[in-house]
Structure formats: C-alpha cells, structure tokens
Design a protein around this motif. Sequence first.
Motif, short mmCIF file in Angstrom:
data_model
loop_
_atom_site.label_atom_id
_atom_site.label_comp_id
_atom_site.label_asym_id
_atom_site.label_seq_id
_atom_site.Cartn_x
_atom_site.Cartn_y
_atom_site.Cartn_z
N GLU A 180 0.82 -1.21 0.00
CA GLU A 180 0.00 0.00 0.00
C GLU A 180 0.86 1.27 0.00
O GLU A 180 0.45 2.31 -0.51
CB GLU A 180 -0.93 0.01 1.22
CG GLU A 180 -2.03 -1.04 1.18
CD GLU A 180 -1.53 -2.43 1.54
OE1 GLU A 180 -0.38 -2.55 2.02
OE2 GLU A 180 -2.28 -3.41 1.33
N GLN A 181 2.06 1.19 0.60
CA GLN A 181 2.96 2.34 0.60
C GLN A 181 3.84 2.36 -0.64
O GLN A 181 4.28 3.42 -1.09
CB GLN A 181 3.82 2.32 1.87
CG GLN A 181 3.02 2.49 3.15
CD GLN A 181 3.89 2.59 4.38
OE1 GLN A 181 4.92 3.27 4.38
NE2 GLN A 181 3.48 1.91 5.45
N PRO A 205 0.90 3.65 -3.71
CA PRO A 205 -0.27 4.35 -3.18
C PRO A 205 -1.32 4.65 -4.24
O PRO A 205 -2.52 4.69 -3.94
CB PRO A 205 0.32 5.65 -2.61
CG PRO A 205 1.65 5.82 -3.30
CD PRO A 205 2.14 4.43 -3.53
N ALA A 210 -3.66 1.57 -4.42
CA ALA A 210 -4.24 1.03 -3.18
C ALA A 210 -5.76 0.87 -3.24
O ALA A 210 -6.31 -0.06 -2.64
CB ALA A 210 -3.85 1.92 -2.01
N HIS A 211 -6.44 1.75 -3.95
CA HIS A 211 -7.91 1.71 -3.97
C HIS A 211 -8.46 1.05 -5.24
O HIS A 211 -9.68 1.05 -5.45
CB HIS A 211 -8.47 3.12 -3.83
CG HIS A 211 -8.05 3.80 -2.56
ND1 HIS A 211 -8.47 3.37 -1.32
CD2 HIS A 211 -7.22 4.85 -2.33
CE1 HIS A 211 -7.94 4.14 -0.38
NE2 HIS A 211 -7.17 5.04 -0.97
N ASP A 230 -9.23 -5.54 -6.82
CA ASP A 230 -8.28 -6.64 -7.03
C ASP A 230 -8.54 -7.33 -8.36
O ASP A 230 -9.70 -7.50 -8.78
CB ASP A 230 -8.39 -7.67 -5.91
CG ASP A 230 -7.80 -7.18 -4.60
OD1 ASP A 230 -7.26 -6.05 -4.58
OD2 ASP A 230 -7.87 -7.93 -3.61
N LYS A 262 -3.43 -5.75 -7.19
CA LYS A 262 -3.79 -4.37 -7.53
C LYS A 262 -3.26 -3.97 -8.92
O LYS A 262 -3.62 -2.91 -9.44
CB LYS A 262 -3.23 -3.41 -6.48
CG LYS A 262 -3.79 -3.62 -5.08
CD LYS A 262 -5.29 -3.37 -5.01
CE LYS A 262 -5.83 -3.52 -3.60
NZ LYS A 262 -7.29 -3.35 -3.53
#
Length: 316
Positions: A8-9, A12, A15-16, A19, A258
């Motif tokens: 997630e880092q 970024p 991240a949203h 999947d 992702k």
Amino acid sequence: MRDLKVPEQRHPEKAHRPDNAQPRKPSWIRVKAPTGDGYNATKKIMRDNKLVTVCEEAGCPNAGECWSQGHATMMIMGEICTRGCTFCNIATGRPNALDTFEPGRVADAVQKLGLNHVVITSVDRDDLEDGGAEHFAQTIRAVRHRSPKTTIEILTPDFLKCDDSVLKVVVDAKPDVFNHNLETVPGLYPTVRPGARYFHSLRLLQRVKELDPSIFTKSGIMVGLGEDQQSVKQVMDDMRAADVDFLTIGQYLQPTPKHHGVDRFVTPEEFASYDKAAYGKGFLMVSATPLTRSSYHAGDDFAKLRSARNAKLGQA
C-alpha cells in the motif's frame, strides 16, 4: 517514514483499485527460488556499493539465474518512479535528490563483477528538467573509464516532458545499445502505460539512429495484457520503420492483485511464431520466449547482435 516493502505504501496510486485475480502460472514459466554462492556474492557487491537493481525492484523471475552468474541490471536515480504504470512493480511517488556519487559506485560494481556487458536502467524522473539524461551520461562515462572493454547497454525512460536536446546528451556518451521499451500495443496505453505516449516512444528510438547510426537500438513489449496477434505484428512493423535492431517479447506477470490483470498466458508455440515473424520483418536480433525480459542474457545477445550486423554488412 514510508516503507517500500508494504504494497500500500509502495503503490499508493493502486491502493484503492479493485483486485484482479492472479491466475496460476503454467509449468513453462515457473522458476526456482534464487540461491547459491554466485547469487550471494552478486548480492553482496550490490549492497556494498549501495546500488538498486531492477531485478529486485521489478521482481524479475530470472534474478536467480542471472545473479548466480554475476549479472545484475543496475537501476540508477533511486528506487521511486514518478510514473504509475499499471503493470509495473517499481515504487511510485516523489523521488529523492540524485546521488552525485552513484555513477562512480556503478562503475566500481561493474569492475568488481568483471562484467563483459552491463545493462543500466532507471526509474522515470519527470521531476528533473532533463529527465536524468546527464546522470545517464555520467554513469556511462564512469563505467567506460573503469572498465573500457565492457560493452554498455542502457534502458532509458521516454524523456517525455523534456526538451528534445536531452536525448543527444545520452547518445553522445556512446552507449553500445540504446533500449527503450514500448511495453505494449498502442491500444492498451491508456490502461497499461497511461503516463506515456506510444508514438513519442517510437520516435525516441528513431531519433537515436538519426543522431548516431552506429548505436544498436532495442525495444520490447509484454504479451498477455489483452493484445491480439495482429496488434503485436503491427508493433513489429512500427519498430522496423523506426530502424529498431533488436526486439524482445516476454510474458506479462502480474506483481500483485492491484496491478493490471493477466489476460492470458501465451504459449511457447505462439512465442515461436512471433520470433519467426520478427526475423522475417528484418530485425537483427529477436528474443521471444515466456521468460524473456529486456536484460535477460543481454551479454550473449549483444554478441549475436554485433555478429548479425557484421554479416549483413559483409564483414568478418
């Protein structure tokens, strides 16, 4: 502090995203985990020289094989990219300032590894006025100074937001091979490579030949992203129109749920058909296999590339 080991880092911008399922890999693209003395020795040299490699950052499936032979692709200008391509596992965000001493450390590592051929790539640096062109040139010159017999292959960004003159800075440093990957077919650029422009990348490769015809040019694409065979062959024609010498085609492998989903796993037989078609279109060198990557077997391929040019020119 940002931890680039946390997905997630690291990504970024992804991240949203919903999947995408990661299908089971077929037998022809499974590889062994990296181990062995050669692998560990290469890793130590990279760490001692505080260098980043695309082998690790991009999660290359061939890292174990290459590192065990003392081959690693150096990635300069940091480990954070200003682009957010949906296929790529390089971390994205705001990069750190350039390291003035990095070219010297790359040259030192090349010398310690005793490389006959080295591949140097980078992240995209849209934050720099010249896109990192001068840093590439300094690194090429540093390697030449320390290892004059080593042939140098560079895999560059597209310098999309820079003045046209920056390309000459890199070309004037005289790399033996100038590689810039088109990555996919033009119809998939909006979803796969949204920060880039297909015809700009194609023109970049063409301009390298115009600036210095003696430099070999190279480009590659991934398959399994949603393209069809006709569009792949059109990319081949576009590359040949730009006088590209060397084509690589490999299977896209999805780094995380992702990332862009794998549309299909292309069979070895289809790769063989691409290989045959590309040679028929006039490429001097082609590498088209499921595990092909830009830097895979680059040294051996460079020797074949040079021999193919000499044969074409009627030289011994």
